[in-house]
Write a protein that holds these residues in place. Structure first.
Motif, short mmCIF file in Angstrom:
data_model
loop_
_atom_site.label_atom_id
_atom_site.label_comp_id
_atom_site.label_asym_id
_atom_site.label_seq_id
_atom_site.Cartn_x
_atom_site.Cartn_y
_atom_site.Cartn_z
N GLN A 116 0.99 -1.06 0.06
CA GLN A 116 -0.02 -0.02 0.02
C GLN A 116 1.02 1.45 0.00
N LEU A 117 1.90 1.21 0.77
CA LEU A 117 2.65 2.43 0.94
C LEU A 117 3.50 2.77 -0.43
N GLU A 118 3.77 1.63 -1.31
CA GLU A 118 4.44 1.80 -2.43
C GLU A 118 3.64 2.44 -3.53
N ILE A 119 2.32 2.47 -3.43
CA ILE A 119 1.67 3.34 -4.34
C ILE A 119 1.35 4.60 -4.22
N LEU A 120 1.71 5.27 -2.93
CA LEU A 120 1.45 6.41 -2.45
C LEU A 120 2.60 7.44 -3.30
N ALA A 121 1.83 8.59 -3.70
CA ALA A 121 2.77 9.65 -4.41
C ALA A 121 3.69 10.22 -3.38
N ASP A 122 3.02 10.61 -2.23
CA ASP A 122 3.71 11.64 -1.15
C ASP A 122 4.18 10.75 -0.09
N ARG A 123 4.74 9.44 -0.45
CA ARG A 123 5.47 8.60 0.49
C ARG A 123 6.66 9.10 0.90
N SER A 148 6.87 7.18 6.25
CA SER A 148 5.68 7.02 5.94
C SER A 148 5.09 5.70 6.88
N ARG A 149 3.93 5.69 7.30
CA ARG A 149 3.36 4.32 7.67
C ARG A 149 1.87 4.53 7.66
N LEU A 150 1.19 3.39 7.65
CA LEU A 150 -0.35 3.32 7.71
C LEU A 150 -0.70 3.23 8.98
N ALA A 151 -1.58 4.37 9.61
CA ALA A 151 -1.82 4.42 10.84
C ALA A 151 -2.95 3.44 11.44
N CYS A 152 -3.41 2.65 10.53
CA CYS A 152 -4.27 1.51 10.87
C CYS A 152 -3.51 0.28 11.19
N GLN A 153 -2.13 0.21 10.57
CA GLN A 153 -1.36 -0.94 11.14
C GLN A 153 -0.35 -0.75 12.17
N VAL A 154 -0.57 0.33 13.03
CA VAL A 154 0.23 0.60 14.10
C VAL A 154 -0.50 0.30 15.37
N LEU A 155 -0.24 -0.69 16.17
CA LEU A 155 -1.12 -0.85 17.37
C LEU A 155 -0.39 -0.17 18.68
N GLY A 175 3.58 8.32 23.91
CA GLY A 175 4.43 9.57 23.42
C GLY A 175 4.61 9.65 21.81
N LEU A 176 4.19 8.59 21.14
CA LEU A 176 4.40 8.59 19.68
C LEU A 176 3.80 10.22 19.10
N LYS A 177 4.66 10.28 18.17
CA LYS A 177 4.16 11.53 17.42
C LYS A 177 3.96 11.04 15.89
N VAL A 178 2.93 11.48 15.28
CA VAL A 178 2.66 11.55 13.91
C VAL A 178 2.11 12.72 13.40
N THR A 179 2.21 12.81 11.89
CA THR A 179 1.54 14.02 11.35
C THR A 179 0.71 13.21 10.09
N LEU A 180 -0.40 13.73 10.23
CA LEU A 180 -1.25 13.17 8.92
C LEU A 180 -0.95 13.63 7.62
N ALA A 181 -0.76 12.56 6.82
CA ALA A 181 -0.21 13.01 5.19
C ALA A 181 -1.31 13.61 4.56
N PRO A 182 -0.99 14.38 3.53
CA PRO A 182 -2.11 14.96 2.67
C PRO A 182 -3.00 13.97 2.15
N GLY A 183 -2.75 12.66 1.97
CA GLY A 183 -3.66 11.82 1.38
C GLY A 183 -4.87 11.32 2.26
N SER A 184 -4.50 11.43 3.49
CA SER A 184 -5.44 11.01 4.68
C SER A 184 -6.63 11.90 5.06
N ARG A 185 -6.38 13.20 3.99
CA ARG A 185 -7.41 14.31 4.22
C ARG A 185 -8.98 13.74 3.71
N PRO A 186 -9.83 13.65 4.50
CA PRO A 186 -11.31 13.31 4.33
C PRO A 186 -11.78 13.84 2.88
#
Ligand code: FES
Length: 105
Positions: free
Chosen positions: A69-76, A80-87, A94-105
């Motif tokens: 899935q990550l490989e098809i992302l233009a803004d990878r 990059s990670r998929l937030a649904c795959q991180v438990l 304390g984990l810090k992440v930033t929403l990537a442009p492609g995750s905008r609803p």
């Protein structure tokens, strides 16, 4: 425990997080905008986040499905990670992440 999420506007949010929950679910349940179209099935890549450099190497590795899935992302990016795959777990308090442009609803 908490995670820190920077939204698409650049605002940082501290969110209460429970172990065993997917980071995507935590973001969605706190009403931050994340598309997450497939609901966590690793099939849409619209839960794309950039992981803070200090945290990236501390996450469990990606599955082959996530890499596909990550490989098809233009803004990878290298972080990059998929937030649904991180438990969420104690180790990720304390984990810090930033929403990537492609995750905008
Ligand atoms: Fe679809 Fe994460 S929600 S891949």
């Amino acid at each position: 425990m908490k995670i820190s999420v920077t939204d698409h506007a650049g605002t940082e949010h501290e969110l209460e997080a429970l172990p065993g929950w997917r980071v995507m679910e935590i973001i969605r349940d706190w009403d931050l905008p994340i598309k997450a179209e497939c609901g966590g099935a690793c099939a849409c890549a619209t839960c794309h986040v950039y992981v803070d450099a200090a945290w990236f190497g501390r996450l469990p590795g990606e599955s082959e499905e996530e890499i596909d899935q990550l490989e098809i992302l233009a803004d990878r990016m290298p972080n990059s990670r998929l937030a649904c795959q991180v438990l969420m777990s104690e180790e990720l308090d304390g984990l810090k992440v930033t929403l990537a442009p492609g995750s905008r609803p």
